[in-house]
Design a protein around this motif. Sequence first.
Motif, PDB file in Angstrom:
ATOM      1  N   UNK A  69      44.701  40.065  51.271  1.00 28.69           N
ATOM      2  CA  UNK A  69      44.813  38.872  50.682  1.00 28.69           C
ATOM      3  C   UNK A  69      46.166  38.219  51.195  1.00 28.69           C
ATOM      4  N   UNK A  70      47.036  39.030  51.302  1.00 26.79           N
ATOM      5  CA  UNK A  70      48.501  38.612  51.919  1.00 26.79           C
ATOM      6  C   UNK A  70      48.385  38.037  53.370  1.00 26.79           C
ATOM      7  N   UNK A  71      47.637  38.755  54.183  1.00 23.22           N
ATOM      8  CA  UNK A  71      47.368  38.354  55.575  1.00 23.22           C
ATOM      9  C   UNK A  71      46.606  36.948  55.533  1.00 23.22           C
ATOM     10  N   UNK A  72      45.821  36.504  54.544  1.00 24.26           N
ATOM     11  CA  UNK A  72      45.104  35.479  54.499  1.00 24.26           C
ATOM     12  C   UNK A  72      45.698  34.296  53.676  1.00 24.26           C
ATOM     13  N   UNK A  73      47.005  34.697  53.338  1.00 26.09           N
ATOM     14  CA  UNK A  73      48.052  33.694  52.585  1.00 26.09           C
ATOM     15  C   UNK A  73      47.787  33.660  51.417  1.00 26.09           C
ATOM     16  N   UNK A  74      47.204  34.430  50.808  1.00 28.38           N
ATOM     17  CA  UNK A  74      47.047  34.502  48.942  1.00 28.38           C
ATOM     18  C   UNK A  74      48.044  35.451  48.528  1.00 28.38           C
ATOM     19  N   UNK A  75      49.245  34.843  48.147  1.00 30.60           N
ATOM     20  CA  UNK A  75      50.540  35.966  47.864  1.00 30.60           C
ATOM     21  C   UNK A  75      50.776  35.601  46.505  1.00 30.60           C
ATOM     22  N   UNK A  76      49.873  35.171  45.621  1.00 30.96           N
ATOM     23  CA  UNK A  76      49.934  35.343  44.278  1.00 30.96           C
ATOM     24  C   UNK A  76      48.628  35.718  43.243  1.00 30.96           C
ATOM     25  N   UNK A  77      48.637  36.955  43.054  1.00 28.87           N
ATOM     26  CA  UNK A  77      47.616  37.772  42.724  1.00 28.87           C
ATOM     27  C   UNK A  77      47.671  38.144  41.368  1.00 28.87           C
ATOM     28  N   UNK A  78      46.482  38.138  40.508  1.00 30.99           N
ATOM     29  CA  UNK A  78      46.430  38.670  39.002  1.00 30.99           C
ATOM     30  C   UNK A  78      45.250  39.727  39.061  1.00 30.99           C
ATOM     31  N   UNK A  79      45.565  40.787  38.531  1.00 26.14           N
ATOM     32  CA  UNK A  79      44.814  42.041  38.495  1.00 26.14           C
ATOM     33  C   UNK A  79      44.224  42.223  37.168  1.00 26.14           C
ATOM     34  N   UNK A  80      42.948  42.119  36.990  1.00 23.47           N
ATOM     35  CA  UNK A  80      42.465  42.676  35.586  1.00 23.47           C
ATOM     36  C   UNK A  80      41.824  43.966  35.869  1.00 23.47           C
ATOM     37  N   UNK A  81      41.866  45.024  35.046  1.00 24.57           N
ATOM     38  CA  UNK A  81      41.311  46.216  35.001  1.00 24.57           C
ATOM     39  C   UNK A  81      40.508  46.613  33.859  1.00 24.57           C
ATOM     40  N   UNK A  82      39.217  46.238  33.886  1.00 26.95           N
ATOM     41  CA  UNK A  82      38.461  46.333  32.572  1.00 26.95           C
ATOM     42  C   UNK A  82      38.161  47.742  32.272  1.00 26.95           C
ATOM     43  N   UNK A  83      38.273  48.735  33.364  1.00 30.55           N
ATOM     44  CA  UNK A  83      37.920  50.307  33.087  1.00 30.55           C
ATOM     45  C   UNK A  83      38.786  50.859  32.014  1.00 30.55           C
ATOM     46  N   UNK A  84      40.016  50.197  31.879  1.00 29.66           N
ATOM     47  CA  UNK A  84      40.830  50.739  31.016  1.00 29.66           C
ATOM     48  C   UNK A  84      41.162  49.938  29.709  1.00 29.66           C
ATOM     49  N   UNK A  85      40.738  50.500  28.600  1.00 28.38           N
ATOM     50  CA  UNK A  85      40.928  49.458  27.262  1.00 28.38           C
ATOM     51  C   UNK A  85      42.241  49.739  26.780  1.00 28.38           C
ATOM     52  N   UNK A  86      43.048  50.772  27.303  1.00 26.94           N
ATOM     53  CA  UNK A  86      44.412  51.216  27.035  1.00 26.94           C
ATOM     54  C   UNK A  86      45.342  51.202  28.267  1.00 26.94           C
ATOM     55  N   UNK A  87      46.544  50.603  28.409  1.00 24.69           N
ATOM     56  CA  UNK A  87      47.361  50.843  29.273  1.00 24.69           C
ATOM     57  C   UNK A  87      47.603  52.192  29.597  1.00 24.69           C
ATOM     58  N   UNK A  88      47.947  53.031  30.842  1.00 23.09           N
ATOM     59  CA  UNK A  88      47.943  53.956  31.244  1.00 23.09           C
ATOM     60  C   UNK A  88      48.299  54.137  32.580  1.00 23.09           C
ATOM     61  N   UNK A  89      48.313  55.404  33.160  1.00 18.49           N
ATOM     62  CA  UNK A  89      49.008  55.617  34.455  1.00 18.49           C
ATOM     63  C   UNK A  89      48.685  54.708  35.499  1.00 18.49           C
ATOM     64  N   UNK A  90      47.250  54.245  35.486  1.00 14.97           N
ATOM     65  CA  UNK A  90      46.495  53.532  36.500  1.00 14.97           C
ATOM     66  C   UNK A  90      47.186  52.064  36.330  1.00 14.97           C
ATOM     67  N   UNK A  91      47.126  51.409  35.250  1.00 12.95           N
ATOM     68  CA  UNK A  91      47.609  50.277  34.991  1.00 12.95           C
ATOM     69  C   UNK A  91      49.096  50.043  34.989  1.00 12.95           C
ATOM     70  N   UNK A  92      49.754  51.072  34.644  1.00 11.34           N
ATOM     71  CA  UNK A  92      51.301  50.884  34.716  1.00 11.34           C
ATOM     72  C   UNK A  92      51.953  51.223  35.885  1.00 11.34           C
ATOM     73  N   UNK A  93      51.517  52.638  36.304  1.00 10.33           N
ATOM     74  CA  UNK A  93      52.351  52.938  37.699  1.00 10.33           C
ATOM     75  C   UNK A  93      51.299  52.451  38.916  1.00 10.33           C
ATOM     76  N   UNK A  94      50.254  52.969  38.827  1.00 10.81           N
ATOM     77  CA  UNK A  94      49.518  52.626  40.165  1.00 10.81           C
ATOM     78  C   UNK A  94      49.625  51.160  40.440  1.00 10.81           C
ATOM     79  N   UNK A  95      49.064  50.121  39.463  1.00  7.50           N
ATOM     80  CA  UNK A  95      49.164  48.912  39.692  1.00  7.50           C
ATOM     81  C   UNK A  95      50.384  48.200  39.648  1.00  7.50           C
ATOM     82  N   UNK A  96      51.061  48.282  38.691  1.00 10.05           N
ATOM     83  CA  UNK A  96      52.495  47.562  38.604  1.00 10.05           C
ATOM     84  C   UNK A  96      53.421  48.167  39.607  1.00 10.05           C
ATOM     85  N   UNK A  97      53.653  49.460  39.863  1.00  7.42           N
ATOM     86  CA  UNK A  97      54.599  49.937  40.794  1.00  7.42           C
ATOM     87  C   UNK A  97      54.145  50.234  42.115  1.00  7.42           C
ATOM     88  N   UNK A  98      53.158  51.018  42.504  1.00  7.37           N
ATOM     89  CA  UNK A  98      52.851  51.375  43.720  1.00  7.37           C
ATOM     90  C   UNK A  98      52.131  50.036  44.568  1.00  7.37           C
TER      91      UNK A  98
END
Length: 312
Positions: A244-273
């Motif tokens: 997406x960055x290579x195509x010039x899409x530099x403002x991205x929103x992620x929705x993660x429906x698999x996770x009904x509660x915030x957890x390692x994947x939504x907090x650390x994996x997505x928002x940090x790594x």
Amino acid sequence: MKENGLLLVNLGSPAAPTTPAVKHYLGEFLGDQNVVTMPRAVWQPILKGIILPLRSWRSATFYRDCWLKDGSPLIVYSNRLAKRVQEDLPDWDVRLAMTYEKPSIADVLTAMKQECHHITVLSLFPHFTQSTTQSIIDQVRAVDPKIKVIDRFADEPAYLDVLARQIQTAWQKKPYDRLLISYHGIPVSMVKHGDPYKEETERTTAELIKRLNIPSDQIKMVYQSKFGPMPWLKPYLKNTLMEEVQMGKRNILIAAPSFVTDCLETIEEDQVQNYQAFRAAGGRELDVVPALNDQPAFASFIAQFVKEQFQA
């Protein structure tokens, strides 16, 4: 003694953000043959000799980064959700258990059988897959095969409405270029053996597109949290972010429906790594839609859905 009991079940979490605690949790989680289907005689030496020694300390640093004052985010938010559902079901006995670690499904169900005439178990995984839901079913059956298990809810219109409102609210806060609807991945081999997860997640995406006031060409479906060398469902979230960055899409929103509660994947994996990799590649804004957590509308959906399933 109450007539009805409801047990909500989420995945679980280490007891503490320490290497020994994470090693114990990962040993239980990755030692489940529903999660890693490799023959035990082959997998156990790899798990104990390579995976746990190398992965535990690193995962512990991730848990430390996202640990809350009251404990693991997944446990904290799941407890809050259970309390909300209890408020919506005052005549029921609503409790919480985890597939791995504590409180265990067996312990909580054994206690509930002394207090409730009828018990319903609800998996907090919206979609069915062997690697999560089947383990809940197996553990419930080991206690009492007559207990009803509700093993998915992603197709429920009321749930989809709540989820779509959550995503739409986040989308309207900034001028995003793309919405990535990201599901937890599973191995391709599971799908080839009949696992319905891929088909179910595709239906959810289609239903969300109908409900969202977002152009469909700005929405992509991806999978995240790949583990191990074997092929998992694609496209992968991290690779897609780079594209997406290579195509010039530099403002991205992620929705993660698999996770009904915030957890390692939504907090650390997505928002940090993933955020760090995205920014290093030239991206600007990368945000994650908050999980539904203990939102009153989500708790109300669960309460109403369970009552309807119980009466069916």
